[in-house]
Design a protein around this motif. Sequence first.
Motif, PDB file in Angstrom:
ATOM      1  N   ARG A 152       0.828  -1.215   0.000  1.00 24.19           N
ATOM      2  CA  ARG A 152       0.000   0.000   0.000  1.00 24.19           C
ATOM      3  C   ARG A 152       0.861   1.263   0.000  1.00 24.19           C
ATOM      4  O   ARG A 152       0.583   2.211  -0.739  1.00 24.19           O
TER       5      ARG A 152
ATOM      6  N   ASP B 260      -7.508  -4.752  -1.987  1.00 22.81           N
ATOM      7  CA  ASP B 260      -8.963  -4.870  -1.855  1.00 22.81           C
ATOM      8  C   ASP B 260      -9.457  -6.182  -2.461  1.00 22.81           C
ATOM      9  O   ASP B 260     -10.300  -6.865  -1.883  1.00 22.81           O
TER      10      ASP B 260
ATOM     11  N   ARG C 193       1.308   0.057 -11.268  1.00 19.34           N
ATOM     12  CA  ARG C 193       0.752   0.726 -10.076  1.00 19.34           C
ATOM     13  C   ARG C 193      -0.754   0.522  -9.911  1.00 19.34           C
ATOM     14  O   ARG C 193      -1.224   0.202  -8.827  1.00 19.34           O
ATOM     15  N   ASP C 194      -1.537   0.711 -10.967  1.00 19.16           N
ATOM     16  CA  ASP C 194      -2.999   0.614 -10.837  1.00 19.16           C
ATOM     17  C   ASP C 194      -3.435  -0.762 -10.341  1.00 19.16           C
ATOM     18  O   ASP C 194      -4.258  -0.867  -9.436  1.00 19.16           O
TER      19      ASP C 194
ATOM     20  N   ALA D   5      -1.529  -2.968  -8.804  1.00 21.22           N
ATOM     21  CA  ALA D   5      -0.951  -3.174  -7.468  1.00 21.22           C
ATOM     22  C   ALA D   5      -1.793  -2.466  -6.409  1.00 21.22           C
ATOM     23  O   ALA D   5      -1.982  -2.996  -5.308  1.00 21.22           O
ATOM     24  N   GLN D   6      -2.312  -1.281  -6.721  1.00 23.21           N
ATOM     25  CA  GLN D   6      -3.163  -0.570  -5.767  1.00 23.21           C
ATOM     26  C   GLN D   6      -4.507  -1.264  -5.586  1.00 23.21           C
ATOM     27  O   GLN D   6      -5.079  -1.230  -4.501  1.00 23.21           O
ATOM     28  N   ALA D   7      -5.015  -1.900  -6.623  1.00 28.10           N
ATOM     29  CA  ALA D   7      -6.299  -2.594  -6.532  1.00 28.10           C
ATOM     30  C   ALA D   7      -6.171  -3.933  -5.819  1.00 28.10           C
ATOM     31  O   ALA D   7      -7.142  -4.427  -5.233  1.00 28.10           O
TER      32      ALA D   7
ATOM     33  N   SER E 232       2.916   1.646  -3.396  1.00 24.67           N
ATOM     34  CA  SER E 232       2.082   1.950  -4.558  1.00 24.67           C
ATOM     35  C   SER E 232       1.467   3.344  -4.467  1.00 24.67           C
ATOM     36  O   SER E 232       1.019   3.887  -5.470  1.00 24.67           O
ATOM     37  N   ALA E 233       1.455   3.930  -3.263  1.00 24.97           N
ATOM     38  CA  ALA E 233       0.935   5.290  -3.098  1.00 24.97           C
ATOM     39  C   ALA E 233       2.036   6.343  -3.236  1.00 24.97           C
ATOM     40  O   ALA E 233       1.739   7.527  -3.385  1.00 24.97           O
TER      41      ALA E 233
END
Length: 109
Positions: free
Chosen positions: A37, A69, A61-62, A64-66, A40-41
């Motif tokens: 988290r 969840d 990144r997209d 990895a951020q998803a 990736s931020a």
Amino acid sequence: MAHPPRPAARVLDITRLVSRAGRVLTGIDRVELAYLRAMSAAPEPFFALVRTPLGYVLLARDAAQAFPDVLNRGAFGAPGLLSRLSRVPGPVAACHGWLRRHAHARTVR
């Protein structure tokens, strides 16, 4: 005029985290999830890497951020043919299918 140097890309191996799909996360898994988290931020270029029985998957990144969840909800979708052929347990196979569908790049071993 010289351009400022670009920041180096960061890569985090989340293979262990992926192997825990469908199970209760341990302390180590929660720390890895926190790293995912945070990295990736951050503004630096970032990728997540996963080793699967069929090769390596690189997430941009997209995706990895998803992923956190998706992991928490177990919302991987049905495992694809490759996942079913790899002889990996159900939730992990479904997770590998999700990873391949959202991969920035893939390669064999």
